[in-house]
Motif scaffolding. Structure first.
Motif, PDB file in Angstrom:
ATOM      1  N   LEU A  45       0.835  -1.199   0.000  1.00  0.00           N
ATOM      2  CA  LEU A  45       0.000   0.000   0.000  1.00  0.00           C
ATOM      3  C   LEU A  45       0.871   1.250   0.000  1.00  0.00           C
ATOM      4  O   LEU A  45       0.621   2.202  -0.748  1.00  0.00           O
ATOM      5  CB  LEU A  45      -0.925  -0.009   1.217  1.00  0.00           C
ATOM      6  N   ARG A  46       1.913   1.256   0.824  1.00  0.00           N
ATOM      7  CA  ARG A  46       2.840   2.384   0.841  1.00  0.00           C
ATOM      8  C   ARG A  46       3.634   2.452  -0.468  1.00  0.00           C
ATOM      9  O   ARG A  46       3.929   3.534  -0.980  1.00  0.00           O
ATOM     10  CB  ARG A  46       3.807   2.247   2.013  1.00  0.00           C
ATOM     11  N   TRP A  47       4.002   1.314  -0.993  1.00  0.00           N
ATOM     12  CA  TRP A  47       4.744   1.278  -2.254  1.00  0.00           C
ATOM     13  C   TRP A  47       3.918   1.914  -3.375  1.00  0.00           C
ATOM     14  O   TRP A  47       4.450   2.595  -4.253  1.00  0.00           O
ATOM     15  CB  TRP A  47       5.109  -0.152  -2.606  1.00  0.00           C
ATOM     16  N   ALA A  48       2.617   1.734  -3.318  1.00  0.00           N
ATOM     17  CA  ALA A  48       1.741   2.268  -4.362  1.00  0.00           C
ATOM     18  C   ALA A  48       1.426   3.743  -4.177  1.00  0.00           C
ATOM     19  O   ALA A  48       1.335   4.488  -5.154  1.00  0.00           O
ATOM     20  CB  ALA A  48       0.434   1.469  -4.405  1.00  0.00           C
ATOM     21  N   LYS A  49       1.268   4.198  -2.933  1.00  0.00           N
ATOM     22  CA  LYS A  49       0.740   5.542  -2.689  1.00  0.00           C
ATOM     23  C   LYS A  49       1.724   6.515  -2.049  1.00  0.00           C
ATOM     24  O   LYS A  49       1.547   7.731  -2.143  1.00  0.00           O
ATOM     25  CB  LYS A  49      -0.513   5.445  -1.809  1.00  0.00           C
ATOM     26  N   GLY A  50       2.763   6.030  -1.384  1.00  0.00           N
ATOM     27  CA  GLY A  50       3.679   6.926  -0.696  1.00  0.00           C
ATOM     28  C   GLY A  50       3.034   7.546   0.535  1.00  0.00           C
ATOM     29  O   GLY A  50       2.053   7.023   1.075  1.00  0.00           O
ATOM     30  N   VAL A  51       3.583   8.673   0.967  1.00  0.00           N
ATOM     31  CA  VAL A  51       3.058   9.384   2.137  1.00  0.00           C
ATOM     32  C   VAL A  51       3.018  10.878   1.817  1.00  0.00           C
ATOM     33  O   VAL A  51       3.782  11.368   0.977  1.00  0.00           O
ATOM     34  CB  VAL A  51       3.931   9.143   3.396  1.00  0.00           C
ATOM     35  N   PRO A  52       2.123  11.638   2.484  1.00  0.00           N
ATOM     36  CA  PRO A  52       2.024  13.079   2.194  1.00  0.00           C
ATOM     37  C   PRO A  52       3.327  13.839   2.424  1.00  0.00           C
ATOM     38  O   PRO A  52       3.585  14.852   1.762  1.00  0.00           O
ATOM     39  CB  PRO A  52       0.928  13.549   3.161  1.00  0.00           C
ATOM     40  N   GLN A  53       4.152  13.373   3.364  1.00  0.00           N
ATOM     41  CA  GLN A  53       5.383  14.083   3.680  1.00  0.00           C
ATOM     42  C   GLN A  53       6.308  14.230   2.466  1.00  0.00           C
ATOM     43  O   GLN A  53       7.122  15.152   2.408  1.00  0.00           O
ATOM     44  CB  GLN A  53       6.156  13.374   4.796  1.00  0.00           C
ATOM     45  N   TYR A  54       6.197  13.312   1.506  1.00  0.00           N
ATOM     46  CA  TYR A  54       7.055  13.357   0.325  1.00  0.00           C
ATOM     47  C   TYR A  54       6.427  14.124  -0.838  1.00  0.00           C
ATOM     48  O   TYR A  54       6.984  14.165  -1.926  1.00  0.00           O
ATOM     49  CB  TYR A  54       7.467  11.938  -0.081  1.00  0.00           C
ATOM     50  N   ARG A  55       5.286  14.721  -0.610  1.00  0.00           N
ATOM     51  CA  ARG A  55       4.651  15.656  -1.556  1.00  0.00           C
ATOM     52  C   ARG A  55       4.548  15.094  -2.970  1.00  0.00           C
ATOM     53  O   ARG A  55       4.885  15.760  -3.955  1.00  0.00           O
ATOM     54  CB  ARG A  55       5.415  16.980  -1.568  1.00  0.00           C
ATOM     55  N   GLY A  56       4.112  13.869  -3.062  1.00  0.00           N
ATOM     56  CA  GLY A  56       3.884  13.267  -4.368  1.00  0.00           C
ATOM     57  C   GLY A  56       5.112  12.691  -5.039  1.00  0.00           C
ATOM     58  O   GLY A  56       5.002  12.156  -6.147  1.00  0.00           O
ATOM     59  N   ASP A  57       6.288  12.792  -4.423  1.00  0.00           N
ATOM     60  CA  ASP A  57       7.504  12.229  -5.021  1.00  0.00           C
ATOM     61  C   ASP A  57       7.586  10.756  -4.639  1.00  0.00           C
ATOM     62  O   ASP A  57       8.285  10.368  -3.700  1.00  0.00           O
ATOM     63  CB  ASP A  57       8.726  12.994  -4.524  1.00  0.00           C
ATOM     64  N   LEU A  58       6.857   9.935  -5.401  1.00  0.00           N
ATOM     65  CA  LEU A  58       6.752   8.520  -5.064  1.00  0.00           C
ATOM     66  C   LEU A  58       8.093   7.813  -5.210  1.00  0.00           C
ATOM     67  O   LEU A  58       8.428   6.932  -4.406  1.00  0.00           O
ATOM     68  CB  LEU A  58       5.692   7.851  -5.943  1.00  0.00           C
ATOM     69  N   ALA A  59       8.882   8.182  -6.216  1.00  0.00           N
ATOM     70  CA  ALA A  59      10.181   7.523  -6.412  1.00  0.00           C
ATOM     71  C   ALA A  59      11.087   7.761  -5.210  1.00  0.00           C
ATOM     72  O   ALA A  59      11.782   6.837  -4.751  1.00  0.00           O
ATOM     73  CB  ALA A  59      10.833   8.036  -7.691  1.00  0.00           C
ATOM     74  N   ALA A  60      11.084   8.980  -4.689  1.00  0.00           N
ATOM     75  CA  ALA A  60      11.927   9.273  -3.524  1.00  0.00           C
ATOM     76  C   ALA A  60      11.432   8.515  -2.302  1.00  0.00           C
ATOM     77  O   ALA A  60      12.240   7.989  -1.520  1.00  0.00           O
ATOM     78  CB  ALA A  60      11.947  10.774  -3.253  1.00  0.00           C
ATOM     79  N   TYR A  61      10.105   8.434  -2.124  1.00  0.00           N
ATOM     80  CA  TYR A  61       9.599   7.702  -0.961  1.00  0.00           C
ATOM     81  C   TYR A  61       9.950   6.216  -1.062  1.00  0.00           C
ATOM     82  O   TYR A  61      10.315   5.589  -0.060  1.00  0.00           O
ATOM     83  CB  TYR A  61       8.085   7.865  -0.816  1.00  0.00           C
TER      84      TYR A  61
END
Length: 231
Positions: free
Chosen positions: A157-173
């Motif tokens: 789930l985290r791999w798919a959506k990330g977290v708000p703290q990373y402001r949409g930068d899924l690759a960085a998360y």
């Protein structure tokens, strides 16, 4: 010529001479050469969302194949990538992402991916339910990832959506969650934010909060970006 006929002839000639000339057709203006128009800008499509089921098969499958460690000196860490069957992710793509992150010059060390034999680390993409089961007695709430003593358990789930703290930068998360959980497998514990506005250590629990730090997915961010394309 009889008088009446002469009079009619004079009237006819006068009438023709005074008649207005027939209007000439108005010329149609030739179209001016049109400037080439730029192609319409492509519409931005929203990022494709992947629906992650709460539970999948409950069984891990080792991703076949391997990949060498990046060139350099120092100890090489052998590791295995596993993916729970039934998740909406390509195992080969996940394995390639993990390998790229682990072998970035900003990462922990040099990692060799194998699919058999002894391995020091196992990185496993897991459904929320399997993550919960694998991480007990730690509480993941169906969202967090963990190190369970044998595996770096990555919540899909985290791999798919990330977290708000990373402001949409899924690759960085994604780079963060791999670096963080594999960091536990190497013996590293949690660290607090060192101060407002500073980069968060990779072992800070950034999935929960940055605590006034800035997001950072790397153990050694000062080493500069990798030559490979990545976060």
């Amino acid at each position: 010529m009889p008088l009446l006929a002469l009079l009619m002839l004079v009237l006819l000639v006068t009438s023709c001479a005074s008649a207005p000339p027939a209007p000439s057709p108005t010329p149609t203006p030739s179209p001016s050469p049109s400037r080439p128009q730029p192609p319409p800008a492509p519409r931005k499509r929203p990022a494709e969302e992947v629906w992650v089921p709460y539970s999948a098969s409950g069984r891990y499958t080792v991703v076949p194949g391997g990949a060498p460690a990046r060139p350099g000196s120092g100890e090489v860490v052998r590791y295995v990538v596993e993916v729970e069957a039934g998740l909406p992710f390509d195992p080969a793509v996940f394995a390639a992402d993990v390998h790229r992150v682990l072998n970035d010059v900003r990462g922990w060390a040099r990692f060799e991916r194998v699919d058999h034999g002894p391995a020091q680390v196992r990185v496993a993409l897991s459904s929320p339910l399997l993550t919960t089961l694998q991480c007990r007695p730690l509480r993941t709430g169906g969202e967090l990832s963990c190190w369970n003593g044998t595996r770096s358990v990555i919540n899909a789930l985290r791999w798919a959506k990330g977290v708000p703290q990373y402001r949409g930068d899924l690759a960085a998360y994604r780079a963060y969650v791999i670096s963080h959980e594999v960091g536990h497998s190497l013996g590293h514990g949690h660290e607090p934010c060192p101060g407002p506005g500073r980069l968060a250590p990779v072992m800070t629990q950034q999935s929960k909060s940055l605590d006034r730090c800035r997001p950072n997915p790397w153990p050694h961010p000062d080493r500069g970006p990798s030559e490979d394309r990545g976060p």
